[in-house]
Motif scaffolding. Structure first.
Motif, PDB file in Angstrom:
ATOM      1  N   MET A  71       0.844  -1.197   0.000  1.00  0.00           N
ATOM      2  CA  MET A  71       0.000   0.000   0.000  1.00  0.00           C
ATOM      3  C   MET A  71       0.882   1.252   0.000  1.00  0.00           C
ATOM      4  SD  MET A  71      -2.879   1.071   2.829  1.00  0.00           S
ATOM      5  CE  MET A  71      -3.847  -0.408   2.571  1.00  0.00           C
ATOM      6  N   LYS A  72       0.450   2.255  -0.771  1.00  0.00           N
ATOM      7  CA  LYS A  72       1.207   3.507  -0.810  1.00  0.00           C
ATOM      8  C   LYS A  72       0.494   4.576   0.015  1.00  0.00           C
ATOM      9  CE  LYS A  72       3.390   2.642  -5.217  1.00  0.00           C
ATOM     10  NZ  LYS A  72       3.547   3.014  -6.623  1.00  0.00           N
ATOM     11  N   ILE A  73       1.247   5.636   0.324  1.00  0.00           N
ATOM     12  CA  ILE A  73       0.638   6.708   1.118  1.00  0.00           C
ATOM     13  C   ILE A  73      -0.564   7.294   0.380  1.00  0.00           C
ATOM     14  CG2 ILE A  73       1.038   9.029   2.063  1.00  0.00           C
ATOM     15  CD1 ILE A  73       3.836   8.111   2.873  1.00  0.00           C
ATOM     16  N   LYS A  74      -0.486   7.372  -0.935  1.00  0.00           N
ATOM     17  CA  LYS A  74      -1.626   7.925  -1.691  1.00  0.00           C
ATOM     18  C   LYS A  74      -2.869   7.031  -1.541  1.00  0.00           C
ATOM     19  CE  LYS A  74      -0.643   5.877  -6.216  1.00  0.00           C
ATOM     20  NZ  LYS A  74      -0.239   6.117  -7.600  1.00  0.00           N
ATOM     21  N   ILE A  93      -3.593   5.417   1.253  1.00  0.00           N
ATOM     22  CA  ILE A  93      -4.118   5.762   2.584  1.00  0.00           C
ATOM     23  C   ILE A  93      -4.969   7.024   2.488  1.00  0.00           C
ATOM     24  CG2 ILE A  93      -3.462   6.485   4.921  1.00  0.00           C
ATOM     25  CD1 ILE A  93      -0.985   4.719   4.644  1.00  0.00           C
ATOM     26  N   VAL A  94      -4.495   7.990   1.728  1.00  0.00           N
ATOM     27  CA  VAL A  94      -5.241   9.244   1.535  1.00  0.00           C
ATOM     28  C   VAL A  94      -6.641   8.928   0.998  1.00  0.00           C
ATOM     29  CG1 VAL A  94      -5.354  11.388   0.188  1.00  0.00           C
ATOM     30  CG2 VAL A  94      -3.152  10.615   1.131  1.00  0.00           C
ATOM     31  N   ARG A  95      -6.681   8.051  -0.004  1.00  0.00           N
ATOM     32  CA  ARG A  95      -7.951   7.701  -0.653  1.00  0.00           C
ATOM     33  C   ARG A  95      -8.857   6.913   0.298  1.00  0.00           C
ATOM     34  NH1 ARG A  95      -8.784   3.057  -2.923  1.00  0.00           N
ATOM     35  NH2 ARG A  95      -6.556   2.636  -3.134  1.00  0.00           N
ATOM     36  N   ILE A  96      -8.297   5.876   0.903  1.00  0.00           N
ATOM     37  CA  ILE A  96      -9.098   4.988   1.753  1.00  0.00           C
ATOM     38  C   ILE A  96      -9.676   5.725   2.966  1.00  0.00           C
ATOM     39  CG2 ILE A  96      -8.957   2.946   3.261  1.00  0.00           C
ATOM     40  CD1 ILE A  96      -6.716   1.972   1.251  1.00  0.00           C
ATOM     41  N   LEU A  97      -8.888   6.621   3.532  1.00  0.00           N
ATOM     42  CA  LEU A  97      -9.326   7.316   4.747  1.00  0.00           C
ATOM     43  C   LEU A  97      -9.956   8.674   4.445  1.00  0.00           C
ATOM     44  CD1 LEU A  97      -6.399   6.520   7.221  1.00  0.00           C
ATOM     45  CD2 LEU A  97      -8.500   5.233   6.791  1.00  0.00           C
ATOM     46  N   ASN A  98     -10.124   8.965   3.164  1.00  0.00           N
ATOM     47  CA  ASN A  98     -10.698  10.251   2.765  1.00  0.00           C
ATOM     48  C   ASN A  98      -9.944  11.384   3.468  1.00  0.00           C
ATOM     49  OD1 ASN A  98     -12.436  12.075   1.590  1.00  0.00           O
ATOM     50  ND2 ASN A  98     -13.979  11.889   3.214  1.00  0.00           N
ATOM     51  N   ALA A  99      -8.636  11.286   3.431  1.00  0.00           N
ATOM     52  CA  ALA A  99      -7.804  12.167   4.259  1.00  0.00           C
ATOM     53  C   ALA A  99      -7.397  13.448   3.535  1.00  0.00           C
ATOM     54  CB  ALA A  99      -6.551  11.413   4.709  1.00  0.00           C
ATOM     55  N   GLU A 100      -7.205  14.459   4.352  1.00  0.00           N
ATOM     56  CA  GLU A 100      -6.681  15.737   3.865  1.00  0.00           C
ATOM     57  C   GLU A 100      -5.150  15.650   3.940  1.00  0.00           C
ATOM     58  OE1 GLU A 100      -6.817  20.397   5.415  1.00  0.00           O
ATOM     59  OE2 GLU A 100      -7.969  18.854   6.431  1.00  0.00           O
ATOM     60  N   ILE A 101      -4.475  16.075   2.874  1.00  0.00           N
ATOM     61  CA  ILE A 101      -3.009  16.051   2.889  1.00  0.00           C
ATOM     62  C   ILE A 101      -2.519  17.374   3.466  1.00  0.00           C
ATOM     63  CG2 ILE A 101      -0.915  15.877   1.490  1.00  0.00           C
ATOM     64  CD1 ILE A 101      -2.644  14.413  -0.620  1.00  0.00           C
ATOM     65  N   LEU A 107     -12.294  10.222   9.913  1.00  0.00           N
ATOM     66  CA  LEU A 107     -12.715   8.980  10.576  1.00  0.00           C
ATOM     67  C   LEU A 107     -12.210   8.906  12.010  1.00  0.00           C
ATOM     68  CD1 LEU A 107     -11.896   6.501   7.679  1.00  0.00           C
ATOM     69  CD2 LEU A 107     -14.163   7.294   8.359  1.00  0.00           C
ATOM     70  N   ARG A 108     -12.903   8.066  12.783  1.00  0.00           N
ATOM     71  CA  ARG A 108     -12.405   7.770  14.125  1.00  0.00           C
ATOM     72  C   ARG A 108     -11.351   6.668  14.019  1.00  0.00           C
ATOM     73  NH1 ARG A 108     -16.153   9.117  18.498  1.00  0.00           N
ATOM     74  NH2 ARG A 108     -17.599  10.634  17.616  1.00  0.00           N
ATOM     75  N   MET A 109     -10.626   6.476  15.117  1.00  0.00           N
ATOM     76  CA  MET A 109      -9.497   5.540  15.119  1.00  0.00           C
ATOM     77  C   MET A 109      -9.910   4.134  14.667  1.00  0.00           C
ATOM     78  SD  MET A 109      -6.225   5.225  16.302  1.00  0.00           S
ATOM     79  CE  MET A 109      -5.667   5.616  17.946  1.00  0.00           C
ATOM     80  N   PHE A 110     -10.972   3.614  15.248  1.00  0.00           N
ATOM     81  CA  PHE A 110     -11.372   2.233  14.952  1.00  0.00           C
ATOM     82  C   PHE A 110     -11.735   2.071  13.477  1.00  0.00           C
ATOM     83  CE2 PHE A 110     -14.607  -1.211  14.901  1.00  0.00           C
ATOM     84  CZ  PHE A 110     -13.805  -2.240  15.385  1.00  0.00           C
ATOM     85  N   GLY A 111     -12.494   3.015  12.978  1.00  0.00           N
ATOM     86  CA  GLY A 111     -12.892   2.957  11.573  1.00  0.00           C
ATOM     87  C   GLY A 111     -11.701   3.079  10.643  1.00  0.00           C
ATOM     88  N   ALA A 112     -10.800   3.989  10.964  1.00  0.00           N
ATOM     89  CA  ALA A 112      -9.619   4.186  10.120  1.00  0.00           C
ATOM     90  C   ALA A 112      -8.776   2.909  10.084  1.00  0.00           C
ATOM     91  CB  ALA A 112      -8.785   5.358  10.652  1.00  0.00           C
ATOM     92  N   LEU A 129      -8.070   0.325   6.743  1.00  0.00           N
ATOM     93  CA  LEU A 129      -6.703   0.053   6.267  1.00  0.00           C
ATOM     94  C   LEU A 129      -6.399  -1.449   6.346  1.00  0.00           C
ATOM     95  CD1 LEU A 129      -4.705   3.060   7.765  1.00  0.00           C
ATOM     96  CD2 LEU A 129      -5.444   2.747   5.409  1.00  0.00           C
ATOM     97  N   TYR A 130      -6.861  -2.084   7.400  1.00  0.00           N
ATOM     98  CA  TYR A 130      -6.644  -3.525   7.575  1.00  0.00           C
ATOM     99  C   TYR A 130      -7.340  -4.293   6.445  1.00  0.00           C
ATOM    100  CZ  TYR A 130      -5.834  -7.834  10.210  1.00  0.00           C
ATOM    101  OH  TYR A 130      -5.391  -9.073  10.604  1.00  0.00           O
ATOM    102  N   GLU A 131      -8.577  -3.890   6.190  1.00  0.00           N
ATOM    103  CA  GLU A 131      -9.370  -4.529   5.155  1.00  0.00           C
ATOM    104  C   GLU A 131      -8.716  -4.375   3.773  1.00  0.00           C
ATOM    105  OE1 GLU A 131     -14.101  -4.626   4.813  1.00  0.00           O
ATOM    106  OE2 GLU A 131     -13.227  -2.732   4.169  1.00  0.00           O
ATOM    107  N   ALA A 132      -8.040  -3.228   3.611  1.00  0.00           N
ATOM    108  CA  ALA A 132      -7.392  -2.948   2.330  1.00  0.00           C
ATOM    109  C   ALA A 132      -6.034  -3.663   2.210  1.00  0.00           C
ATOM    110  CB  ALA A 132      -7.221  -1.439   2.147  1.00  0.00           C
TER     111      ALA A 132
END
Lengths: 115, 141
Positions: free
Chosen positions: A1-4, A6-14, A97-102, A106-109
């Motif tokens: 998995m790449k950092i990009k 993680i950004v996508r999966i967690l709907n994260a702001e860079i 996301l909250r910790m558990f969801g995040a 990531l685990y699922e991915a």
């Protein structure tokens, strides 16, 4: 998995990361709000997932040679944290996301604790 | 690398923001010397835990690092309140840290166990009311 990914999966702001860093491979993850628990964990190319938001989060990641920090629950780093992260070239993301969801997503991915 | 590299640091007490800067400089120095990553990480983690302890429990102190060809020795010395029972303090999960410190992400009672885990030698001397001296050694692989 790449950092990009993680950004996508967690709907994260860079908050800090350049193109090259987004392509960095992440092999394992550690999730905790207690930094000493993180310091007991040694894996290469790891991501730190935490609800804690202070400069010692970045320092801990530096000591562990971690490549990415994900702040959960939309927490925003202050300037000191961002400066440290950019100096040490650690990607800084913020996810709503909250910790558990995040962690679950990531685990699922395919990201596993043991890398 | 034949000569010993000697580094000295004043660690400011109660300055949580700057805590870790001494360790960071040691880590960068070792990295620049080409010391293997896993060894750099071991001393960085151990020294960082000890530095954090000095900041949160002892109002700061002094740290020295001596880098040899085959090892690094780090000494951290403070004049804080000391540790009443070192054996107890070594137990994983045992902590005297306040809720405020826990809120900052430390005080989980893993500091000293972590230091022991990552070093090749770890010595701690402490006297209540006088202070604490910690010696750390990591051999390079």
């Amino acid at each position: 998995m790449k950092i990009k990914d993680i950004v996508r999966i967690l709907n994260a702001e860079i908050l800090f990361a350049d193109e090259k860093m987004l392509e960095t491979e992440v092999n394992s993850a550690c999730a905790s709000d207690m930094m000493s628990d993180v310091l007991a964990f040694v894996k290469d190319q790891a991501v730190l997932i935490t609800g804690l938001c202070n400069p010692q989060v970045v320092r801990t990641a530096v000591m562990m040679d971690m490549v990415c920090i994900v702040l959960v629950r939309g927490k925003q780093p202050d300037e000191i944290m961002l400066k440290l992260a950019s100096e040490k070239r650690i990607a800084m993301l913020s996810s709503p996301l909250r910790m558990f969801g995040a962690c679950g997503l990531l685990y699922e991915a395919g990201l596993k604790p043991e890398g | 690398m034949s000569d010993v590299i000697h580094l000295e640091f004043d660690v400011a007490g109660n300055n949580f923001v700057s805590a870790g800067t001494a360790t960071n400089q040691v880590k960068d120095t070792l990295r620049n010397l080409g010391i293997p990553n896993q060894d750099v990480r071991r001393i960085a983690i151990a020294m960082y835990e000890a530095e954090i302890n000095m900041v949160i429990h002892a109002c700061g102190g002094k740290a020295t690092a001596d880098i040899y060809a085959d090892k690094i020795e780090v000494v951290l010395e403070d004049h804080g309140k000391g540790i009443e029972n070192i054996e107890l303090a070594m137990q994983p999960g045992w902590s005297t840290a306040s809720e405020d410190i826990r809120g900052l992400g430390f005080g989980a009672g893993m500091g000293l166990p972590n230091i022991k885990k990552y070093t090749d030698e770890f010595k701690i001397e402490s006297e209540v009311g006088k202070g604490t001296k910690v010696y750390l050694r990591v051999n390079f692989s």
